[in-house]
Design an enzyme around this catalytic site. Structure first.
Site: not given
Ligand code: ADP
Length: 160
Positions: A17, A41, A90, A128
């Site tokens: 992120h 959630k 990703r 996460s």
């Molecule tokens: P997650 O729980 O899968 O980490 P989130 O809802 O917190 O997802 O993610 C928010 C945004 O960040 C989404 O657009 C997700 O695709 C993106 N994202 C999550 N992890 C990564 C990463 N490692 N690299 C790039 N983008 C990411």
């Protein structure tokens, strides 16, 4: 195109992120990182904790703001006067869901565009869920989360 919204659960914010936020802050004049507060959630961290962690991570970025929202993203974007949603992509599994969301949001508001930023290779495996899983079983998460929130995450997991 003044303001871009980067929405997500951020439960917790990861190095993946942070990389997207860092790169977005160089492309867009203003970035609003917004924590989705989804009552359906059950996140490990409360909305307030997720916002607090993000604020620690973006404290040195003058053009990045942290916020949270409930309800439809299209309504929130309108409220914030933004016409652009930013998503990180990703290689494993993001595409189908994000594509569906992007089309749905465009149906709801044809003015709203969704842009995708490809993950940086070395962060592409981080989510996460991976952070929570590793931390829960006592593994080292220092490569997975920003240093500013390392202690915050450790403390919370110990108290689960
Ligand atoms: P997650 O729980 O899968 O980490 P989130 O809802 O917190 O997802 O993610 C928010 C945004 O960040 C989404 O657009 C997700 O695709 C993106 N994202 C999550 N992890 C990564 C990463 N490692 N690299 C790039 N983008 C990411």
């Amino acid at each position: 195109m003044d303001v871009v919204i980067y929405p997500g659960s951020f439960d917790p914010v990861t190095n993946g992120h942070r990389d997207i936020i860092d790169r977005a802050s160089k492309v867009f004049p203003k970035v609003i990182v917004s924590v989705l507060d989804n009552p359906r959630k059950a996140p490990m961290f409360t909305r307030e904790e997720r916002v607090e962690m993000l604020k620690l991570v973006v404290k040195d970025y003058p053009n990045v703001e942290v916020d949270s929202f409930q309800g439809l993203l299209v309504d929130y974007a309108k409220k914030k006067n933004s016409k652009v949603i930013l998503k990180g992509l990703r290689p494993m599994g993001d595409f189908e869901f994000e594509f569906q969301m992007a089309i749905t949001n465009r149906q709801l508001d044809p003015e709203l565009e969704t842009l995708f930023m490809a993950t940086t290779n070395r962060y592409s495996y981080i989510s996460s869920s991976v952070v929570k899983e590793v931390a829960l079983f006592g593994g080292d998460i220092s490569e997975l989360v920003p240093p500013e929130i390392y202690e915050f995450v450790k403390k919370k997991i110990v108290n689960v």
